[in-house]
Design a protein around this motif. Structure first.
Motif, mmCIF file in Angstrom:
data_model
loop_
_atom_site.group_PDB
_atom_site.id
_atom_site.type_symbol
_atom_site.label_atom_id
_atom_site.label_comp_id
_atom_site.label_asym_id
_atom_site.label_seq_id
_atom_site.Cartn_x
_atom_site.Cartn_y
_atom_site.Cartn_z
ATOM 1 N N VAL A 168 5.287 4.050 0.993
ATOM 2 C CA VAL A 168 5.204 2.546 0.465
ATOM 3 C C VAL A 168 5.517 1.585 1.224
ATOM 4 C CG1 VAL A 168 5.250 1.187 -1.913
ATOM 5 C CG2 VAL A 168 5.272 3.642 -2.066
ATOM 6 N N PHE A 169 4.498 0.552 1.472
ATOM 7 C CA PHE A 169 5.017 -0.353 2.412
ATOM 8 C C PHE A 169 4.173 -1.611 2.386
ATOM 9 C CE2 PHE A 169 1.207 1.919 4.176
ATOM 10 C CZ PHE A 169 0.502 0.898 4.492
ATOM 11 N N GLY A 170 5.008 -2.758 2.660
ATOM 12 C CA GLY A 170 4.239 -3.920 2.705
ATOM 13 C C GLY A 170 3.524 -4.181 4.267
ATOM 14 N N TYR A 171 2.381 -4.869 4.052
ATOM 15 C CA TYR A 171 1.639 -4.830 5.258
ATOM 16 C C TYR A 171 1.243 -6.529 5.451
ATOM 17 C CZ TYR A 171 -2.534 -3.939 8.200
ATOM 18 O OH TYR A 171 -3.384 -3.650 9.090
ATOM 19 N N ILE B 218 2.647 -6.381 10.841
ATOM 20 C CA ILE B 218 3.994 -6.060 10.328
ATOM 21 C C ILE B 218 3.927 -5.077 9.380
ATOM 22 C CG2 ILE B 218 6.434 -7.115 9.701
ATOM 23 C CD1 ILE B 218 5.635 -9.763 10.778
ATOM 24 N N PHE B 219 5.015 -4.012 9.267
ATOM 25 C CA PHE B 219 5.120 -3.213 8.396
ATOM 26 C C PHE B 219 6.312 -3.225 7.751
ATOM 27 C CE2 PHE B 219 1.438 -1.457 10.771
ATOM 28 C CZ PHE B 219 0.529 -1.018 9.814
ATOM 29 N N ALA C 178 0.797 -1.215 0.092
ATOM 30 C CA ALA C 178 0.014 0.035 -0.097
ATOM 31 C C ALA C 178 0.847 1.245 -0.127
ATOM 32 C CB ALA C 178 -0.781 -0.209 1.215
ATOM 33 N N SER C 179 0.318 2.441 -0.319
ATOM 34 C CA SER C 179 0.930 3.884 -0.232
ATOM 35 C C SER C 179 -0.120 4.658 0.516
ATOM 36 C CB SER C 179 1.378 4.323 -1.575
ATOM 37 O OG SER C 179 0.182 4.506 -2.395
ATOM 38 N N ARG C 180 0.617 5.707 1.196
ATOM 39 C CA ARG C 180 -0.260 6.721 2.129
ATOM 40 C C ARG C 180 0.668 8.127 2.097
ATOM 41 N NH1 ARG C 180 -2.880 2.749 2.179
ATOM 42 N NH2 ARG C 180 -3.954 1.595 3.686
ATOM 43 N N GLN C 181 -0.052 8.925 1.912
ATOM 44 C CA GLN C 181 0.190 10.202 2.339
ATOM 45 C C GLN C 181 0.028 10.598 3.833
ATOM 46 O OE1 GLN C 181 1.135 12.633 -0.137
ATOM 47 N NE2 GLN C 181 0.991 10.945 -1.333
#
Length: 120
Positions: free
Chosen positions: A72-75, A30-31, A13-16
């Motif tokens: 941008v991260f794996g979750y 886990i991030f 996912a990606s986040r502002q």
């Protein structure tokens, strides 16, 4: 061999900014941060998480977090299996892996399967 936890969901996912900036995770998570950075406070300790870092958030640990630069991260969401006890207590906060290359290889394999729709 039962490890005490089961994976519920994996995603990239990606986040502002985070939707939940203060509170608890609904499940353990886990991030793995691929890009950007964010700050997280757990148990009065604030750390900056940058690309390449990993954070574990159990569902019973309160946190505060905010994005410093778009992320941008794996979750990975996971849950304790009722009646199963893990061999070690679940750590929380920023963690470092002894075998970083193996962890990164596992993340790359996970990413390859996230969007698959076939039976495999």
């Amino acid at each position: 061999m039962d490890r005490g936890f089961k994976i519920l969901r994996t995603t990239i996912a990606s986040r502002q900014e985070f939707t939940v900036r203060d509170g608890y995770q609904e499940t353990h998570a886990i991030f793995y941060l691929k890009e950007g950075s964010f700050r997280i406070e757990i148990d009065g300790v604030t750390e900056e998480i940058r690309a390449g870092d990993c954070v574990i958030l159990p569902n019973d640990v309160r946190f505060r977090r905010n994005v410093v630069s778009p992320i941008v991260f794996g979750y990975i969401k996971f849950a304790r299996i009722p009646g199963a006890e893990p061999a070690l207590p679940l750590p929380h906060g920023k963690i470092c892996f002894k075998d970083r290359a193996r962890f990164l290889s596992t993340i790359a394999a996970m990413e390859a399967f996230i969007d698959r729709t076939d039976a495999l």
